[in-house]
Design an enzyme around this catalytic site. Structure first.
Site: not given
Length: 1039
Positions: A740, A335
């Protein structure tokens, strides 16, 4: 190695839009093993239960009668004996048929037959006498099958097991004795078939001797807590009314927090897996391997904060995992668009060609070279090959050369040229501007010619850097993971996905097989959204000063959740079921069929109703020609309430469809055109949409690799997710830095279950920040994510009521989002002891005998709960105590700041930067542990600990000055203050650093005792002369 493919949102609109889809057979199948139900000798379909008609094949029926509870899994009615079936205890005597000849026959004519069932190509069933041997795994409609844990056996042990099995079969009348072992090989083959039928995993409830006292104490503690609050509320301290009000509010909040944390641990369980049975079932010798493919994701952001050497070790452990190489693909998300990571992967791929065959040849563990070569164990244990020592030395030398190459790349990356980075072929690096660059994909391994030194194929390794442009919200890690989901679906489309952080290497090479024992379960696996593994860490100091191991959470809380609906997703070490990430609902359980009769008349005297004749269309429908007959309807069913019929851009070109399928009625055309809402849901990629319809994974036939790369570039473009449901209902959910928790919560709300798998050898290991400041920043980021979820529409307090989320599971999720608010109560409660000592007031009035009993009972119940919890979880008391200490430290620092940061973000829109936790330590062992880094997070706990130390000194001095009568009330205040100081001791130790190796406890107690003894010394005044008799004073009158 193929060239680097780059590109923005550029794609050929004239590409093929229709891709072949997998067909699904519409047959009567067994709901236990997934195989087709056979027919009886008279040609009728076998019916196991005449009460509800639940579909079960004959081998599963026989197995249930001989090994199970002898009843129907649906209606729980006891199975009646069919003709030709062996008798079991409990069969009705008057129901016996004269069929002894059929009952005592040796069934040796085994053959194996592949069936294309709904489980996909990896479904492979053995057959005996024309009937399927069931593949029972896990549980059958909630009924668990128990079995003994099995490992690798020697020849003598194997023969002993075969003989025991034959003896059991003879007692049950399933086999007859043979002459002098003439059919020994056939018996062993039959034994293997029987082993393959056994469960792949087993649920292991805790013994009642451990769990029953634990539950009783919880209830008793809840009752005592009620009486305690009754006393505290009705007995105010009038001389310290403000302090009393604050203390009661804090105690009530602590009690509610304890309930949220305690009751999800009501039903803890353990699970065991059977890897040998997985091999027997899906990896039979001489047949194609039936194990399911797996795509493994590794995410990175900044290679300078996440060292490339750590990432390289993680990738090497993935490439050498004990799993078929053609079924493993590793996708690395960069990224940060770093050329350093790009070159690191190139060197890693080259080194993997020598490292992977070495690992598999000698079965070494772990398979991350840095950690393998640094282990202080006897590496010659269990090694018998004479060439091992020589090859190990050569491999270690090659790894050291590999490390030097990576270090050289890192050194060169520290100084960026003014003109930007340039690749080896002279072209500029596309990612020179990390915030404005095209998407990049590079396939290193897994292509033709990418073989190891032994000429064997290697797993696929793919570098992915998604497109980034100014003005777009890229959603940090969640957006990167969603890009990997789409890229992997286009290139490999494995049905299961394993995600790892760049610093979490595979410590157990059989970790993927452990997950497959659950996910490839023919019945239970369809209901699983993911298999979560515990996090274990390397490089932590012996005493785990800041509770980095987090043992209490992973070995107590997670096992408790596993007994409800499953553990929460913790961001790494998790193997996903791909349909669950696509926002589908789990398969709905089949409803119990209504009782009907087979009367031909319209009016029946028995049932009082009419019998509707079955109508079958002779003409094949349009969906059947496209392979969508069963598959499309099943996907529609799995979408559940989220499935919509809104108009959007069509998946297939309407004119081409009308030209190819003229003559079909409008209803069939509308059924096909209803697929156009898939583009609104998944985005405008026909290849990706076609992959979502393949439940068993795999690519459509006849696909061109070059066109797939172009499509993969398209699906990682920055504008692909616009006006779709990515991040809302599909993939990793956006809206929080702790994506998450939010992602797992959405899956559980849809009715999916998860499983906690904790093998004896840890599946994965990672690195954790052992420095105090880095640890607090990490915990603060988690707390900030919880605050963001609390103020979002996905808050468990009000989201998805009336859905499929169980109440205890909801309590656990509520606890994950409200725990940062405990920091306010904790800050006030830890300040109270110092205030009480400095003012001479106390939050509790004078206790009577009854009140003393409630206080003592509450403390005893707290101690008993902790002791019994440690007893069933096998967690050490040191780990528990470190967790308690850091709960106070984090609550007074990181959680408090995260709460205010979250409020600023929600109320005023003030964004907070995402800080990547450092992943490396100094060269000295635990050197970073003593490194002091000042941060504002240290201010509140520092203030609290100084206040309490000053309060202790002031309280003791006041008691000394006022005499012995003041020592009694002082003890309660001192106990309160020492409770705070002891919990903050690791924090104080971190503040002092190494202090020239002087133990912190010495410094702390020296200051405290020096202050107390000084006050005592002043009170005693030993240098003044002591007088006896009356004290004479001057009267003031001059005589």
């Amino acid at each position: 190695m193929t060239g680097l493919f780059t590109g923005s949102d550029s794609r050929n609109d004239d590409d093929e839009n229709d891709h072949p889809l997998s067909k699904e057979l519409n047959k009567k199948i067994c709901r236990v093993c997934g195989d087709e139900i056979g027919i009886k000798e008279n040609g009728e379909i076998f019916v196991a239960c005449y009460v509800c008609g639940f579909p079960v094949c004959k081998p599963c029926y026989d197995y249930e009668r001989s090994e199970g509870n002898q009843s129907c899994p649906q209606c729980q009615t006891r199975y009646k004996r069919h003709k030709g079936c062996p008798r079991v205890v409990g069969d009705d005597e008057d129901n016996y048929d004269d069929d002894f000849d059929d009952e005592f026959q040796l069934k040796n004519d085994l053959r194996i037959e592949d069936k294309a069932t709904e489980n996909g190509e990896y479904k492979h069933q053995p057959r005996a006498n024309g009937s399927a041997i069931p593949s029972v795994a896990g549980s059958v409609v909630g009924k668990d099958y128990d079995g003994e844990k099995e490992t690798t056996f020697s020849n003598a042990e194997w023969k002993e097991r075969v003989e025991k099995w034959k003896t059991r079969q003879e007692k049950r009348g399933l086999v007859t004795k043979t002459e002098d072992g003439e059919d020994g090989q056939a018996d062993e083959d039959e034994f293997l078939m029987a082993e393959a039928r056994q469960p792949l995993w087993r649920k292991v409830p805790l013994p009642s001797s451990l769990i029953s006292p634990y539950r009783i104490v919880i209830i008793v503690r809840l009752v005592i807590l009620g009486f305690f609050f009754h006393f505290r509320i009705l007995t105010p301290a009038y001389d310290a009314y403000p302090l009393w009000i604050i203390s009661v509010i804090c105690e009530i909040w602590f009690g509610m927090s304890w309930i949220l944390d305690q009751f999800p641990k009501w039903c803890p369980i353990n699970r065991e897996t059977y890897l040998d049975r997985l091999t027997l079932r899906f990896e039979r010798e001489g047949e194609p391997n039936k194990l399911a493919p797996v795509d493994i994701f590794v995410s990175t952001v900044d290679p300078l904060k996440e060292p490339p050497m750590i990432t390289a070790n993680t990738i090497l452990s993935i490439l050498s995992v004990d799993y078929p190489v053609d079924k493993v693909s590793c996708y690395v998300s960069d990224d940060g668009a770093s050329m350093l990571l790009f070159d690191t992967l190139s060197e890693t791929a080259e080194f993997a060609r020598r490292w992977v065959p070495f690992c598999k040849k000698y079965s070494i563990e772990p398979r991350a070279p840095e950690f393998y070569f640094s282990e202080k164990i006897d590496y010659l244990k269990d090694k018998v090959q004479p060439t091992f020592v020589k090859e190990r030395r050569a491999m270690k030398r090659e790894y050291e050369e590999f490390k030097v190459k990576i270090n050289s790349l890192v050194a060169n990356a520290m100084k960026k040229p003014e003109e930007g980075w340039v690749m080896q072929d002279g072209t500029p690096w596309p990612g020179n501007n990390t915030r404005d660059h095209p998407g990049m994909i590079q396939v290193y391994l897994g292509t033709e010619g990418a073989l190891d030194v032994d000429g064997k194929e290697l797993p696929r390794l793919v570098y992915v850097s998604r497109e980034k442009r100014p003005g777009y919200d890229h959603h940090k890690k969640a957006g990167a993971m969603n890009s990997l989901v789409r890229v992997s679906a286009v290139l490999t489309n494995a049905p299961f996905m394993l995600n790892l952080d760049c610093d979490h290497y595979i410590n157990n090479s059989k970790a993927v097989r452990e997950a497959m024992c659950f996910l490839m379960d023919p019945q239970f696996g369809k209901k699983l959204c993911y298999v979560q593994f515990p996090q274990r860490f390397d490089g932590i100091d012996l005493h785990d000063r800041y509770a980095n191991r987090n043992v209490v959470f992973f070995d107590i809380n997670m096992k408790g959740l596993d007994g409800i609906q499953g553990p929460v997703y913790v961001g790494t070490g998790c193997c996903f079921n791909r349909p669950a990430l696509y926002g589908y609902d789990p398969p709905a359980p089949e409803k119990r069929p209504k009782m009907t009769c087979d009367c031909w008349s319209k009016l029946c005297c028995c049932c009082g109703g009419s019998r509707k004749p079955k109508s079958k269309s002779k003409k094949k429908g349009l969906k059947e020609l496209l392979g969508l007959k069963g598959l499309f309807s099943k996907k529609k069913k799995m979408l559940g309430k989220s499935y919509s019929r809104k108009s959007s851009v069509p998946l297939f070109d309407l004119e081409e469809i009308e030209e190819g399928f003229e003559g079909y009625d409008e209803l069939e055309k509308s059924s096909l055109m209803s697929q156009k809402n898939f583009e609104k849901r998944f985005g405008q990629s026909p290849v990706f949409i076609a992959s979502t319809l393949k439940e068993d994974g795999g690519l459509p036939e006849g696909t061109n690799p070059t066109s797939l790369i172009k499509e993969a570039i398209h699906v990682i473009s920055c504008g692909y997710e616009e006006k779709t449901e990515w991040g809302k209902e599909i993939g990793w959910i956006y809206g929080s830095v702790t994506e998450d928790i939010l992602t797992g919560f959405k899956m559980h709300c849809r009715g999916w279950k998860s499983v906690y798998c904790s093998p004896k050898r840890p599946a994965f290991k990672g690195s954790a920040p052992i420095n105090l400041s880095d640890r607090l920043h990490q915990v603060g980021r988690w707390a900030l994510g919880s605050v963001e979820i609390f103020f979002s529409r996905h808050c468990p307090l009000w989201y998805a009521y009336g859905g499929k989320l169980k109440w205890l599971e909801r309590l656990a999720y509520v606890n994950t989002v409200v725990y940062p608010f405990t920091s306010i109560a904790l800050l006030a409660y830890c300040t109270l002891p110092a205030v009480c000592l400095l003012t001479g007031k106390f939050i509790v009035p004078t206790l009577n005998n009854l009140a003393s009993i409630w206080f003592i009972a509450l403390f005893m119940s707290i101690i008993l709960t902790s002791v019994l919890e440690l007893r069933w979880s096998q967690v050490s008391i040191e780990d528990w105590w470190r967790n308690e200490q850091f709960w106070v430290i984090g609550g007074l620092s990181a959680h408090l700041f995260a709460l205010f940061q979250g409020l600023l973000k929600v109320l005023f829109g003030v964004e907070t930067n995402f800080t990547v936790t450092a992943k490396a330590a100094d060269d000295a062992e635990f050197g970073e542990l003593y490194l002091f880094k000042w941060t504002t997070l240290l201010i509140p706990p520092t203030t609290i600990i100084i206040l309490n130390i000053v309060g202790v000194v002031a309280g003791v001095s006041d008691a000394i000055n006022n005499g012995y009568g003041s020592w009694g009330p002082l003890f309660g205040k001192l106990f309160f203050a020492f409770w705070v100081i002891v919990h903050l001791y690791p924090f104080l130790k971190g503040l002092m650093g190494r202090q020239n190796r002087t133990p912190t406890i010495v410094v702390l107690w020296s200051i405290l005792l020096a202050s107390i003894f000084s006050l005592v010394w002043v009170r005693i005044d030993p240098f003044l002369p002591k007088q006896t008799g009356p004290i004479l004073k001057q009267c003031g009158v001059e005589c």
